[in-house]
Design an enzyme around this catalytic site. Structure first.
Site, PDB file in Angstrom:
ATOM      1  N   TYR A  42       0.912  -1.431   0.028  1.00 45.82           N
ATOM      2  CA  TYR A  42      -0.468   0.028  -0.016  1.00 45.82           C
ATOM      3  C   TYR A  42       0.935   1.454   0.335  1.00 45.82           C
ATOM      4  CZ  TYR A  42      -4.557  -2.748   1.705  1.00 45.82           C
ATOM      5  OH  TYR A  42      -5.700  -3.456   1.133  1.00 45.82           O
ATOM      6  N   GLY A  43       2.302   0.901   0.733  1.00 44.26           N
ATOM      7  CA  GLY A  43       2.703   2.282   0.736  1.00 44.26           C
ATOM      8  C   GLY A  43       3.423   3.093  -0.433  1.00 44.26           C
ATOM      9  N   CYS A  73      -2.360  -0.711   9.991  1.00 36.75           N
ATOM     10  CA  CYS A  73      -0.891  -0.492   8.553  1.00 36.75           C
ATOM     11  C   CYS A  73      -0.587   0.845   8.434  1.00 36.75           C
ATOM     12  CB  CYS A  73      -1.833  -0.687   7.519  1.00 36.75           C
ATOM     13  SG  CYS A  73      -0.468   0.030   5.481  1.00 36.75           S
ATOM     14  N   ASN A  74       0.479   1.492   8.836  1.00 37.30           N
ATOM     15  CA  ASN A  74       0.553   3.169   8.526  1.00 37.30           C
ATOM     16  C   ASN A  74      -0.039   3.709   7.755  1.00 37.30           C
ATOM     17  OD1 ASN A  74       2.180   3.502  11.299  1.00 37.30           O
ATOM     18  ND2 ASN A  74       3.171   1.280  10.679  1.00 37.30           N
ATOM     19  N   THR A  75      -0.312   3.206   6.758  1.00 40.22           N
ATOM     20  CA  THR A  75      -0.009   3.638   5.243  1.00 40.22           C
ATOM     21  C   THR A  75      -1.319   3.905   5.703  1.00 40.22           C
ATOM     22  OG1 THR A  75       1.247   2.723   4.255  1.00 40.22           O
ATOM     23  CG2 THR A  75       0.141   3.964   2.667  1.00 40.22           C
ATOM     24  N   THR A 185       4.201  -1.119  10.194  1.00 39.19           N
ATOM     25  CA  THR A 185       3.902  -1.560  10.442  1.00 39.19           C
ATOM     26  C   THR A 185       5.260  -2.736  10.546  1.00 39.19           C
ATOM     27  OG1 THR A 185       2.659  -2.646   8.533  1.00 39.19           O
ATOM     28  CG2 THR A 185       1.728  -2.242  10.780  1.00 39.19           C
ATOM     29  N   HIS A 186       6.364  -3.084   9.773  1.00 38.73           N
ATOM     30  CA  HIS A 186       7.684  -3.843   9.546  1.00 38.73           C
ATOM     31  C   HIS A 186       8.397  -3.312  10.371  1.00 38.73           C
ATOM     32  CE1 HIS A 186       4.540  -5.028   6.205  1.00 38.73           C
ATOM     33  NE2 HIS A 186       5.684  -5.810   5.526  1.00 38.73           N
TER      34      HIS A 186
HETATM   35  N1  DGL Z   1       1.720  -2.209   6.139  1.00 31.99           N
HETATM   36  C1  DGL Z   1       1.940  -1.284   5.657  1.00 31.99           C
HETATM   37  C2  DGL Z   1       2.742  -0.054   6.505  1.00 31.99           C
HETATM   38  O1  DGL Z   1       2.624  -0.127   7.992  1.00 31.99           O
HETATM   39  C3  DGL Z   1       3.893  -1.555   4.740  1.00 31.99           C
HETATM   40  C4  DGL Z   1       3.665  -2.750   3.945  1.00 31.99           C
HETATM   41  C5  DGL Z   1       2.758  -1.836   2.407  1.00 31.99           C
HETATM   42  O2  DGL Z   1       3.709  -0.287   2.063  1.00 31.99           O
HETATM   43  O3  DGL Z   1       2.434  -2.614   2.181  1.00 31.99           O
HETATM   44  O4  DGL Z   1       2.520   1.606   6.099  1.00 31.99           O
END
Ligand code: DGL
Length: 268
Positions: A42-43, A73-75, A185-186
């Site tokens: 998603y990022g 998910c932060n994004t 999150t990673h």
């Molecule tokens: N889960 C996404 C976040 O926390 C990172 C992985 C992605 O880019 O989808 O931003």
């Protein structure tokens, strides 16, 4: 309602760091997790696309009988919370506010760094959330797009990862940060590597842990806490579960026996 589940979604496996934190803080709660592995990352996608995906992910989880929804998910948290709160009939929390609050509570110099995906940093959500606290004077934000693939590949203590982490964090160190928000999150899986590079003078904020605290506080205030001693986790993904299980084990620190695959078209 107390027997309702906590729904947690992410673009992939990263949100499992939030599952781990929720499991450890609230063992009696049952969690239903959705990882949108078919549409990750998603990022690097536009806010419009991320909002559309987030709404579909949430619709799927809401169908499982939720009492609370966590956007792990932060994004997705950085752009989709207002849209999600509009249609969800349960409290919706993201990972940005809890992370920002924890950083604001810990910084002494008032200079806070944040690393995240391009989407999260470009949205300005962390910058805005952090600056809303009086204890934060300056925010130094750094996109770190190479870190997600490194974590997905399990290169947690590899020299390549160390080199890239140094590259990303050097400008933040030069600006004098005393606190660094792991705004993706990673990144909690890179905590040891980051601590080794940054030393004890810079405190790391894991938004997964702060989010679990926020979940506990909302359940308590709303009278939604579970009476069970031990909850259950269930896992859904939108692409073949094989790799998910392997990576999930790394994120959760325990085996994930059953993962169900859902077609993206069936999410809503
Ligand atoms: N889960 C996404 C976040 O926390 C990172 C992985 C992605 O880019 O989808 O931003």
């Amino acid at each position: 309602m107390n027997s309702g589940k906590i729904g947690i979604f992410d673009s992939g496996v990263g949100g499992l760091t939030v599952v781990r934190a929720v499991n450890s803080l609230l063992p009696g709660e049952s969690v239903v997790y959705f990882g949108d592995t078919a549409r990750l990352p998603y990022g690097s996608k536009s806010p419009e696309t991320v909002i559309r995906f987030a709404i579909e992910d949430a619709e799927f989880l809401l169908g499982k009988g939720l009492k609370l929804l966590v956007v792990a998910c932060n994004t997705a948290s950085s752009v989709s919370l207002p849209a999600l709160r509009e249609f969800a009939d349960v409290p919706v929390i993201g990972v940005i506010e809890p992370g920002a609050k924890a950083a604001a509570g810990i910084t002494e110099s008032g200079i806070v760094g944040v690393i995240g995906t391009l989407g999260t940093i470009s949205s300005g959500a962390y910058q805005k959330a952090l600056k809303s606290f009086d204890s934060v004077n300056r925010v130094i934000a750094q996109p770190a797009p190479l870190l997600v693939p490194l974590v997905e590949e399990g290169l947690l203590d590899h020299s390549i990862t160390e080199m890239i982490l140094k590259e990303y964090t050097a400008p933040l160190v030069n600006e004098g940060i005393d606190t660094l928000v792991l705004g993706c999150t990673h990144y909690p899986l890179l905590r040891d590597a980051l601590s080794g590079i940054l030393g004890e003078g810079i405190r790391l904020i894991d938004s997964a842990e702060s989010t679990a605290d926020e979940v506990a506080s909302i359940l308590d205030t709303e009278g939604l806490s579970s009476d069970f001693l031990q909850g259950e986790n269930s896992f859904y993904v939108s692409d073949i579960p094989l790799k998910f299980q392997e990576i999930a084990q790394r994120f959760l620190g325990k085996a994930v026996p059953l993962v169900t695959q859902i077609e993206v078209g069936d999410l809503h």
